[in-house]
Design an enzyme around this catalytic site. Structure first.
Site, mmCIF file in Angstrom:
data_model
loop_
_atom_site.group_PDB
_atom_site.id
_atom_site.type_symbol
_atom_site.label_atom_id
_atom_site.label_comp_id
_atom_site.label_asym_id
_atom_site.label_seq_id
_atom_site.Cartn_x
_atom_site.Cartn_y
_atom_site.Cartn_z
ATOM 1 N N TYR A 137 0.831 -1.222 0.000
ATOM 2 C CA TYR A 137 0.000 0.000 0.000
ATOM 3 C C TYR A 137 0.867 1.274 0.000
ATOM 4 O O TYR A 137 0.345 2.365 -0.174
ATOM 5 C CB TYR A 137 -0.949 0.034 1.215
ATOM 6 C CG TYR A 137 -1.823 -1.192 1.410
ATOM 7 C CD1 TYR A 137 -1.992 -2.143 0.416
ATOM 8 C CD2 TYR A 137 -2.501 -1.399 2.624
ATOM 9 C CE1 TYR A 137 -2.782 -3.265 0.610
ATOM 10 C CE2 TYR A 137 -3.302 -2.525 2.810
ATOM 11 C CZ TYR A 137 -3.425 -3.450 1.812
ATOM 12 O OH TYR A 137 -4.207 -4.554 2.010
ATOM 13 N N HIS B 105 1.237 -11.969 3.044
ATOM 14 C CA HIS B 105 0.100 -11.360 2.324
ATOM 15 C C HIS B 105 -0.674 -12.390 1.498
ATOM 16 O O HIS B 105 -1.874 -12.262 1.299
ATOM 17 C CB HIS B 105 0.621 -10.228 1.434
ATOM 18 C CG HIS B 105 -0.374 -9.169 1.135
ATOM 19 N ND1 HIS B 105 -0.070 -7.837 1.098
ATOM 20 C CD2 HIS B 105 -1.696 -9.229 0.858
ATOM 21 C CE1 HIS B 105 -1.151 -7.123 0.810
ATOM 22 N NE2 HIS B 105 -2.147 -7.954 0.656
HETATM 23 N N1 LIG Z 1 -5.130 -9.109 2.558
HETATM 24 C C1 LIG Z 1 -5.512 -8.727 1.365
HETATM 25 O O1 LIG Z 1 -5.137 -9.324 0.350
HETATM 26 C C2 LIG Z 1 -6.433 -7.548 1.245
HETATM 27 C C3 LIG Z 1 -7.106 -7.312 0.026
HETATM 28 C C4 LIG Z 1 -7.987 -6.224 -0.040
HETATM 29 C C5 LIG Z 1 -8.171 -5.413 1.076
HETATM 30 N N2 LIG Z 1 -7.475 -5.631 2.223
HETATM 31 C C6 LIG Z 1 -7.636 -4.761 3.416
HETATM 32 O O2 LIG Z 1 -9.014 -4.568 3.708
HETATM 33 C C7 LIG Z 1 -9.330 -3.193 3.697
HETATM 34 C C8 LIG Z 1 -10.742 -2.963 3.227
HETATM 35 O O3 LIG Z 1 -10.959 -3.520 1.947
HETATM 36 P P1 LIG Z 1 -11.065 -2.645 0.605
HETATM 37 O O4 LIG Z 1 -10.327 -1.392 0.775
HETATM 38 O O5 LIG Z 1 -10.696 -3.555 -0.513
HETATM 39 O O6 LIG Z 1 -12.595 -2.373 0.424
HETATM 40 P P2 LIG Z 1 -13.862 -2.047 1.347
HETATM 41 O O7 LIG Z 1 -13.472 -1.618 2.688
HETATM 42 O O8 LIG Z 1 -14.777 -3.199 1.185
HETATM 43 O O9 LIG Z 1 -14.500 -0.833 0.526
HETATM 44 C C9 LIG Z 1 -13.838 0.390 0.365
HETATM 45 C C10 LIG Z 1 -14.602 1.203 -0.664
HETATM 46 O O10 LIG Z 1 -15.904 1.507 -0.169
HETATM 47 C C11 LIG Z 1 -16.101 2.909 -0.116
HETATM 48 N N3 LIG Z 1 -16.834 3.192 1.131
HETATM 49 C C12 LIG Z 1 -16.338 3.193 2.402
HETATM 50 N N4 LIG Z 1 -17.304 3.423 3.293
HETATM 51 C C13 LIG Z 1 -18.438 3.605 2.591
HETATM 52 C C14 LIG Z 1 -19.772 3.893 2.960
HETATM 53 N N5 LIG Z 1 -20.119 4.041 4.239
HETATM 54 N N6 LIG Z 1 -20.691 4.020 1.975
HETATM 55 C C15 LIG Z 1 -20.335 3.867 0.681
HETATM 56 N N7 LIG Z 1 -19.098 3.587 0.275
HETATM 57 C C16 LIG Z 1 -18.147 3.458 1.220
HETATM 58 C C17 LIG Z 1 -14.719 3.506 -0.130
HETATM 59 O O11 LIG Z 1 -14.734 4.786 -0.737
HETATM 60 P P3 LIG Z 1 -14.195 6.094 0.061
HETATM 61 O O12 LIG Z 1 -12.765 5.823 0.429
HETATM 62 O O13 LIG Z 1 -14.347 7.170 -0.943
HETATM 63 O O14 LIG Z 1 -15.078 6.237 1.255
HETATM 64 C C18 LIG Z 1 -13.945 2.516 -0.984
HETATM 65 O O15 LIG Z 1 -14.161 2.765 -2.366
HETATM 66 C C19 LIG Z 1 -8.246 -2.599 2.775
HETATM 67 O O16 LIG Z 1 -8.137 -1.194 2.927
HETATM 68 C C20 LIG Z 1 -7.051 -3.379 3.213
HETATM 69 O O17 LIG Z 1 -6.576 -2.842 4.440
HETATM 70 C C21 LIG Z 1 -6.625 -6.706 2.324
#
Ligand SMILES: NC(=O)c1ccc[n+]([C@@H]2O[C@H](COP(=O)([O-])OP(=O)(O)OC[C@H]3O[C@@H](n4cnc5c(N)ncnc54)[C@H](OP(=O)(O)O)[C@@H]3O)[C@@H](O)[C@H]2O)c1
Ligand SMILES: *[C@@H]1O[C@H](CO)[C@@H](O)[C@H](O)[C@H]1NC(C)=O
Ligand SMILES: *[C@@H]1O[C@H](CO)[C@@H](O)[C@H](O)[C@H]1NC(C)=O
Length: 266
Positions: A58, A116
């Site tokens: 990241y 990861h």
């Molecule tokens: N281990 C792995 O391989 C892996 C893979 C993917 C993710 N992750 C971790 O998991 C975390 C979360 O997953 P993610 O970032 O993929 O996706 P997520 O948390 O499922 O969704 C994030 C998205 O949703 C939007 N959002 C957030 N709150 C909202 C709300 N209340 N209403 C509407 N839209 C909203 C955000 O936009 P805005 O920012 O504009 O609010 C962003 O586009 C990551 O940041 C990372 O730390 C780990």
């Protein structure tokens, strides 16, 4: 050993991992948070978030460390997760990555360090090296991410100590009951990522209807789904006003009838 699901009651609710370390059940994912990372982390910590999920990938471990410093909180008050993709460098690669991580975080230790993904060909070597780093107290807990049942079984066959956490994608379109059940049976805490399905499902009709009925936002319904399943969860937002919205998921429940509807086909 088996661990039952723990449903978070607030931002500081914790789960005890299989190594005795206590970890908050709710936090902020910081994937794609770049320029404003330090500011956003500070804002999240001000609003009571105590778990931060970053990764080498990241490119914001340093922003996380800076945000923590800016908040004035003590290091031990915040639980930091980072991760690294195993490379063909094996043990040496793992130690190098961890050392860079700690430099970026400006900390002597990381609370939870994850492989990861089960890739790179030298996962076992990397894992053993990181177990040594755990002994040295550079890592409090060691875990994995994106591991399936067969990956964990392979680790067990090699005689490797079980990871404390497996971080996997979990939301109504990704239920993964086989790996969730396996982890719980083995005492490995289940940490879900992408609880909002990466933002792609907040307009889903079924979710929208349930949200309307409960007088919540679709985002809150999706996050509550993870909380109610007892997953450690880390919704990501770079929008300061959503930090509060996303954390307002503790004093209400999704009724069983709606939880049963939220078993969606991909
Ligand atoms: N281990 C792995 O391989 C892996 C893979 C993917 C993710 N992750 C971790 O998991 C975390 C979360 O997953 P993610 O970032 O993929 O996706 P997520 O948390 O499922 O969704 C994030 C998205 O949703 C939007 N959002 C957030 N709150 C909202 C709300 N209340 N209403 C509407 N839209 C909203 C955000 O936009 P805005 O920012 O504009 O609010 C962003 O586009 C990551 O940041 C990372 O730390 C780990
Ligand atoms: C931030 O979130 C609020 C909802 O809480 C939304 O109205 C606003 O459009 C979002 N801002 C951006 C830049 O996406
Ligand atoms: C639930 O918690 C939120 C803060 O997270 C608060 O604003 C709201 O008033 C609470 N609702 C009830 C019914 O206690």
């Amino acid at each position: 050993m088996s661990s039952t699901a723990s449903v978070a009651k607030n931002l500081i609710s914790k789960v005890k991992l299989n190594d005795g370390v206590e970890m908050p059940l709710f936090g902020l994912g910081v994937y794609l948070i770049k320029d404003n990372c330090e500011h956003l982390i500070h804002a999240a910590l001000d609003k009571g978030y105590r778990l931060l999920d970053t990764a080498e990938l990241y490119h914001n471990e340093a922003g996380v460390g800076d945000g923590l410093k800016k908040s004035g909180l003590a290091r031990e008050d915040v639980f930091i997760v980072s991760k690294w993709f195993p490379s063909n460098e094996g043990a040496e690669g793992a130690k190098k990555a961890l050392s860079t991580c700690l430099k970026n975080l400006k900390s002597d230790y990381v609370d939870l360090y994850l492989l990861h993904a089960p890739q790179g060909g030298k996962c076992a070597e990397a894992y053993r090296a990181l177990l040594d780093c755990k002994k040295n107290k550079q890592i409090r807990s060691l875990g994995v991410s994106n591991f399936g049942v067969h990956h964990l079984e392979a680790m067990e066959k090699l005689g490797l100590e079980a990871p404390s956490v497996n971080q996997i994608e979990l939301h109504p379109w990704q239920q993964k009951t086989d790996i969730v059940d396996y982890c719980r049976k083995k005492g490995i805490a289940v940490m879900g990522y992408s609880p909002l399905a990466k933002g792609n499902k907040v307009k889903d009709e079924t979710v929208r209807k349930i949200a309307q009925k409960l007088n919540k936002t679709p985002g809150q319904v999706l996050i509550r789904w993870s909380v109610q399943h007892g997953f450690i969860t880390i919704p990501k937002t770079s929008n300061e006003s959503r930090l509060e919205e996303n954390a307002d998921v503790f004093n209400w429940t999704i009724p069983d009838e709606d939880m049963n509807i939220l078993v969606m086909n991909t």
